[in-house]
Design an enzyme around this catalytic site. Sequence first.
Site, mmCIF file in Angstrom:
data_model
loop_
_atom_site.group_PDB
_atom_site.id
_atom_site.type_symbol
_atom_site.label_atom_id
_atom_site.label_comp_id
_atom_site.label_asym_id
_atom_site.label_seq_id
_atom_site.Cartn_x
_atom_site.Cartn_y
_atom_site.Cartn_z
ATOM 1 N NE ARG A 164 1.018 1.939 8.642
ATOM 2 C CZ ARG A 164 0.859 3.262 8.623
ATOM 3 N NH1 ARG A 164 1.687 4.013 9.310
ATOM 4 N NH2 ARG A 164 -0.121 3.820 7.942
ATOM 5 C CB SER A 239 -1.907 0.460 3.606
ATOM 6 O OG SER A 239 -2.360 1.779 3.658
ATOM 7 C CD GLU A 335 0.380 -1.425 7.008
ATOM 8 O OE1 GLU A 335 -0.312 -1.974 7.881
ATOM 9 O OE2 GLU A 335 0.060 -0.388 6.413
#
Length: 339
Positions: A164, A239, A335
């Site tokens: 990520r 997420s 995130e």
Amino acid sequence: MEIQEHISLSAYNTFGIDVKARYFVSVTTLDELQAVLALEGYGKPFVIGGGSNMLLTQDIDCLVIHLNLKGITIISPLSSEQTVVLEVAAGENWHEFVMYCVDRDYGGVENLSLIPGNVGTSPIQNIGAYGVELKDVFHSCLALDRTTLQLREFTLNECAFGYRDSVFKNELKDQYIITAVRFALSRKDHKIQTTYGAIADTLAAAHITSPGIKEVSKAVIAIRQSKLPDPAVLGNSGSFFKNPVVDQTTFDTLSASFPDVPFYPVGQNKIKIPAGWLIEQAGFKGKRFGDAGVHDKQALVLVNHGNASGQEIWELALKIQAKVASIFGITIIPEVNVF
Ligand code: EPU
């Protein structure tokens, strides 16, 4: 191309947060984007793509540029009998692009079916799911330097992809606008990836023994639909936190107190722990605080039950972060980008 004022951004972010842009413009060509960036008097522009990885906690007091560049083309000189290289404009919807590939039997992105957002933002956080990451199919991307307005190509190595993560979140943060991404996809001998837990089980349940791209895509769609909320129905950003990676010593201490902790080794002396498990153990799964909540089927996903403000969702995120830290001694990091 028209610059509008005081525009609600609720339709432009998948959390559905109702904040206002002082100025707003939607651009459909590279020329328009360059012209808008050259304008003076609007301050530093705020670029929005699919709005699927952001939490807006306040009005945006400058010019919001909505990237709406469209088009998918085959780059013949870079393609071969084995591989097709597609150049996809930043404003193309990610899942529609995946369906375009699945329909034509171009292999590589099927495990990334149904991820919300646009193609242009996919390299920024190296999107990933079910054992595949964007970097596995990435050929290169084109990006506009916000200051010089020059278009530059970035190779795979130059993007420095991680979990990520990419150069666009670090050294080059806010310096470039990705305008198109090139993907190298297989035309034959596809590498079908079904090892990630639920995919194999889903295919077995449907009695599919030698799946192709279509079957894998269908399985991924079914799995995602069973646990991830559709942003069109329930606002969310996927997420909310990254899965934390800890060293062996930290993991040993943790597993001595919590023997059931799930984990995935991700390199020497590095262990990834599902943040969803930590949040569920901390008692937040399915909980609701006003309209800000934690999804009942996947604790890693924060949701907007209707009229939550970005601030309320952020306060919930901080509450979760503090509780997880106090129980497990691990700080989970968002995130999504918080503004
Ligand atoms: N778990 C729980 N409770 C929960 C959720 C998860 O205990 O409420 C535990 C379970 O042990 C489960 C494990 O966590 O086996 C892993 O869960 P899951 O397979 O759902 O994956 P994840 O690690 O929670 C990551 C990505 C998702 C991606 C899935 C599937 C991150 C931050 N998230 O989630 O990506 O779809 O794997 O590959 O890496 C996103 O980034 O927006 C996203 C949805």
